[in-house]
Design an enzyme around this catalytic site. Structure first.
Site, PDB file in Angstrom:
ATOM      1  N   ASP A 162       0.816  -1.212   0.000  1.00 43.20           N
ATOM      2  CA  ASP A 162       0.000   0.000   0.000  1.00 43.20           C
ATOM      3  C   ASP A 162       0.857   1.272   0.000  1.00 43.20           C
ATOM      4  O   ASP A 162       2.090   1.218  -0.020  1.00 43.20           O
ATOM      5  CB  ASP A 162      -0.947  -0.040   1.200  1.00 43.20           C
ATOM      6  CG  ASP A 162      -2.327   0.525   0.890  1.00 43.20           C
ATOM      7  OD1 ASP A 162      -2.454   1.313  -0.066  1.00 43.20           O
ATOM      8  OD2 ASP A 162      -3.287   0.177   1.609  1.00 43.20           O
ATOM      9  N   GLU A 195      -0.864   1.729  -5.201  1.00 47.28           N
ATOM     10  CA  GLU A 195      -0.494   3.145  -5.130  1.00 47.28           C
ATOM     11  C   GLU A 195      -1.654   4.040  -5.539  1.00 47.28           C
ATOM     12  O   GLU A 195      -1.528   5.262  -5.538  1.00 47.28           O
ATOM     13  CB  GLU A 195       0.760   3.329  -6.024  1.00 47.28           C
ATOM     14  CG  GLU A 195       1.294   4.723  -6.215  1.00 47.28           C
ATOM     15  CD  GLU A 195       0.624   5.435  -7.371  1.00 47.28           C
ATOM     16  OE1 GLU A 195       0.765   6.672  -7.471  1.00 47.28           O
ATOM     17  OE2 GLU A 195      -0.078   4.772  -8.174  1.00 47.28           O
ATOM     18  N   TRP A 196      -2.820   3.438  -5.858  1.00 49.27           N
ATOM     19  CA  TRP A 196      -4.086   4.122  -6.143  1.00 49.27           C
ATOM     20  C   TRP A 196      -4.096   4.851  -7.490  1.00 49.27           C
ATOM     21  O   TRP A 196      -4.994   5.653  -7.744  1.00 49.27           O
ATOM     22  CB  TRP A 196      -4.467   5.093  -5.028  1.00 49.27           C
ATOM     23  CG  TRP A 196      -4.190   4.598  -3.641  1.00 49.27           C
ATOM     24  CD1 TRP A 196      -4.363   3.323  -3.171  1.00 49.27           C
ATOM     25  CD2 TRP A 196      -3.667   5.351  -2.551  1.00 49.27           C
ATOM     26  NE1 TRP A 196      -3.986   3.243  -1.851  1.00 49.27           N
ATOM     27  CE2 TRP A 196      -3.553   4.485  -1.442  1.00 49.27           C
ATOM     28  CE3 TRP A 196      -3.292   6.686  -2.391  1.00 49.27           C
ATOM     29  CZ2 TRP A 196      -3.085   4.900  -0.214  1.00 49.27           C
ATOM     30  CZ3 TRP A 196      -2.827   7.108  -1.149  1.00 49.27           C
ATOM     31  CH2 TRP A 196      -2.728   6.214  -0.082  1.00 49.27           C
ATOM     32  N   GLY A 197      -3.101   4.593  -8.341  1.00 48.41           N
ATOM     33  CA  GLY A 197      -3.100   5.182  -9.665  1.00 48.41           C
ATOM     34  C   GLY A 197      -2.651   6.620  -9.743  1.00 48.41           C
ATOM     35  O   GLY A 197      -2.680   7.227 -10.818  1.00 48.41           O
ATOM     36  N   ASP A 217      -9.795   3.254  -3.594  1.00 48.08           N
ATOM     37  CA  ASP A 217     -10.533   2.046  -3.232  1.00 48.08           C
ATOM     38  C   ASP A 217     -11.907   1.996  -3.899  1.00 48.08           C
ATOM     39  O   ASP A 217     -12.532   3.034  -4.163  1.00 48.08           O
ATOM     40  CB  ASP A 217     -10.735   1.985  -1.716  1.00 48.08           C
ATOM     41  CG  ASP A 217      -9.446   1.702  -0.975  1.00 48.08           C
ATOM     42  OD1 ASP A 217      -8.408   1.510  -1.629  1.00 48.08           O
ATOM     43  OD2 ASP A 217      -9.480   1.681   0.268  1.00 48.08           O
TER      44      ASP A 217
END
Length: 403
Positions: A162, A195-197, A217
């Site tokens: 994460d 890394e959530w983009g 998320d």
């Protein structure tokens, strides 16, 4: 000889310094000396604890879910990984080794991994590139090689990594460090980049990880935003133009599945699963497998939809037509077949069709059309095919050219 007390003090000081340096090094670099191991020729399939249980994890829960993956038919359908998300870790020992929460995991991670492996499944854990995880537990910054060796010793097969509490770290560099650590650990471990983009990982992650998150998320809702999470339609739209980034052994990850968690209808969950298959997305279930109802099991174990997701060509599907709330998605498959999803985002039923031109097929070519949810097969079709699509629903088709 250094006293044990002084050794612990020095180690603690060094650990803090290492983590501080890692977080304060936005231009850190590390060369990958070995190619990425081929551990995900097709998108990974498995289960992760977060969507349903969040921080409420324990060895009892994980054993229960491993048992259920086998008993429910999920394993037979292709699901392999049992992944514990955040909050399993508690502290580091005097030598800096990461330790599981002794109250929740009294038998330790090695014993739990052995149990999962004994079921014919694979075992995964979660960590973070920051000083802390998103749940406030110890992260891996400054401990990457030490943690990777510990994971290998325990028998870990998959690491979700994460991006909380990372300060000014450079994502590509931080994930490259962990990739190198995993490759030098002595065990094959899938690296899931979470890394959530934010830094457009599709541009750099292919040689580094096996899958990379493209968005924040997922939220178990049809549409909308809740804090850092997004509803299904929003996630789909954020992934629609990323198809060129995916290939075998490196996949766009629109986040885990919400099928069965109660926030959407059965029709919406069918659309969710269908579009994840078209996106060549990892299929990581996030429900309670020990309490699945019949519809949840039916959706998650649909063999023909899974077959599209797992197609070895690894070519992600694309949205080729959109008019108002109606869409057509297509995907070329390894055997020359085409997959198509006729998607109705709207509130009323509508007729949608896909043309052979959209499928890059000759207009006169005859084909068999297989509806992957109803099971109906229509032979001798040429030029186009369509049907009535329910609100928030899909027709998912496999088009097979025939002589």
């Amino acid at each position: 000889m250094t006293s044990p007390w002084l050794r612990r003090v020095l180690l603690a000081a060094f650990t803090c310094l290492a983590a501080s340096l890692a977080l304060a090094a936005p231009h850190e670099t590390l060369k990958l000396d070995t190619p990425k191991p081929r551990l995900a020729p097709t998108p990974p399939m498995g289960w992760n604890s977060w969507n349903k249980f969040a921080c409420n994890v324990s060895e009892q829960l994980i054993r229960q879910q491993a048992d259920a993956m086998v008993a429910s038919g999920m394993k037979a359908a292709g699901y392999t990984y049992i992944v514990i998300d955040d909050c399993w870790q508690k502290s580091r020992d005097a030598d800096g080794n990461i330790q599981p929460d002794p109250e929740r995991f009294p038998s330790g991670m090695k014993a739990l991994a052995d149990y999962v492996h004994g079921k014919g499944l694979k075992f995964g854990l979660y960590s973070d590139a920051g000083a802390l995880t998103c749940g406030g537990r110890p992260g891996s910054a400054g401990h990457e090689f030490q943690d990777a060796r510990q994971y290998a010793k325990w028998g870990v097969d998959y690491l979700k990594y994460d991006w909380c509490y990372t300060g000014p770290r450079n994502p590509e560099a931080a994930y490259t460090i962990m990739a190198k650590a995993l490759r030098e650990s002595g065990r094959d471990i899938v690296l899931s980049i979470c890394e959530w983009g934010s830094s457009q990982p599709g541009r750099w992650a292919q040689p580094v990880g096996h899958l990379w998150r493209t968005t924040g998320d997922i939220w178990d809702a049809w549409q909308g935003k809740k804090e850092w999470s997004h509803g299904l339609l929003d996630i789909i739209d954020m992934n629609a133009e990323l198809w060129a980034d995916a290939a075998p052994n490196g996949w766009n990850d629109p986040d885990m599945l919400e099928v069965g968690n109660g926030g959407m209808t059965t029709t919406e969950y069918e659309s969710h699963f269908s579009l994840w298959a078209m996106l060549a997305a990892p299929l990581i279930a996030g429900n309670d497998m020990s309490r699945m109802d019949a519809d949840t099991r039916r959706i998650l174990t649909n063999a023909e939809v899974i077959r599209v997701d797992q197609d070895p060509l690894g070519r992600q599907g694309r949205r080729v037509w959109r008019e108002g709330a109606l869409e057509v998605w297509v995907r070329t498959l390894a055997d020359g077949d085409r997959a198509a999803v006729l998607f109705n985002r709207g509130e009323v039923a509508a007729d949608i069709k896909v043309s052979w031109a959209q499928l890059d097929l000759p207009g006169r070519l005859k084909a068999e059309v297989h509806d992957l949810w109803s099971g109906q097969r229509t032979r001798g079709v040429a030029g186009e095919f369509g049907g009535r699509v329910a609100p928030h629903g899909v027709l998912m088709l496999r088009i097979t050219p025939t002589p």
